[in-house]
Design a protein around this motif. Structure first.
Motif, mmCIF file in Angstrom:
data_model
loop_
_atom_site.group_PDB
_atom_site.id
_atom_site.type_symbol
_atom_site.label_atom_id
_atom_site.label_comp_id
_atom_site.label_asym_id
_atom_site.label_seq_id
_atom_site.Cartn_x
_atom_site.Cartn_y
_atom_site.Cartn_z
ATOM 1 N N LEU A 102 -0.101 -1.205 -3.490
ATOM 2 C CA LEU A 102 1.141 -1.363 -2.730
ATOM 3 C C LEU A 102 1.550 -0.032 -2.093
ATOM 4 C CD1 LEU A 102 3.252 -3.652 -5.058
ATOM 5 C CD2 LEU A 102 2.873 -4.042 -2.630
ATOM 6 N N ASP A 103 1.519 1.034 -2.882
ATOM 7 C CA ASP A 103 1.890 2.358 -2.378
ATOM 8 C C ASP A 103 1.009 2.795 -1.214
ATOM 9 O OD1 ASP A 103 3.884 2.539 -4.289
ATOM 10 O OD2 ASP A 103 2.732 3.863 -5.620
ATOM 11 N N ASP A 104 -0.273 2.465 -1.300
ATOM 12 C CA ASP A 104 -1.226 2.854 -0.260
ATOM 13 C C ASP A 104 -1.195 1.932 0.955
ATOM 14 O OD1 ASP A 104 -2.013 4.935 -1.877
ATOM 15 O OD2 ASP A 104 -3.838 3.937 -2.586
ATOM 16 N N GLY A 107 0.223 -1.513 -8.257
ATOM 17 C CA GLY A 107 1.241 -0.598 -7.739
ATOM 18 C C GLY A 107 0.669 0.420 -6.779
ATOM 19 N N ARG A 108 -0.489 0.961 -7.112
ATOM 20 C CA ARG A 108 -1.130 1.936 -6.221
ATOM 21 C C ARG A 108 -1.559 1.293 -4.907
ATOM 22 N NH1 ARG A 108 -3.913 3.838 -11.189
ATOM 23 N NH2 ARG A 108 -2.589 5.511 -11.969
#
Length: 61
Positions: free
Chosen positions: A46-48, A43-44
């Protein structure tokens, strides 16, 4: 499919497929603490913007 396969595939190609995301969300209640940490890492990433949602083209061979 396992969380490790999804993580490594996403990390090496820079792509996670919608099917893999669906699998992650459907199976998250079965994950161990380590697998939960790996899912959060995905998830991180993807966020980044380090991995993108898309499809992987098959390698011709």
């Amino acid at each position: 499919m396992s969380i490790g396969e999804v993580f490594l595939g996403s990390l090496t190609t820079g792509v996670i497929t919608p099917e893999e995301i669906n699998w992650l969300t459907a199976m998250q209640h079965h994950f161990s603490r380590q697998e939960e940490a790996t899912a959060l890492r995905i998830g991180r990433l993807l966020d980044d913007g380090l991995i993108q949602i898309g499809c992987r083209l098959p390698i011709a061979g």
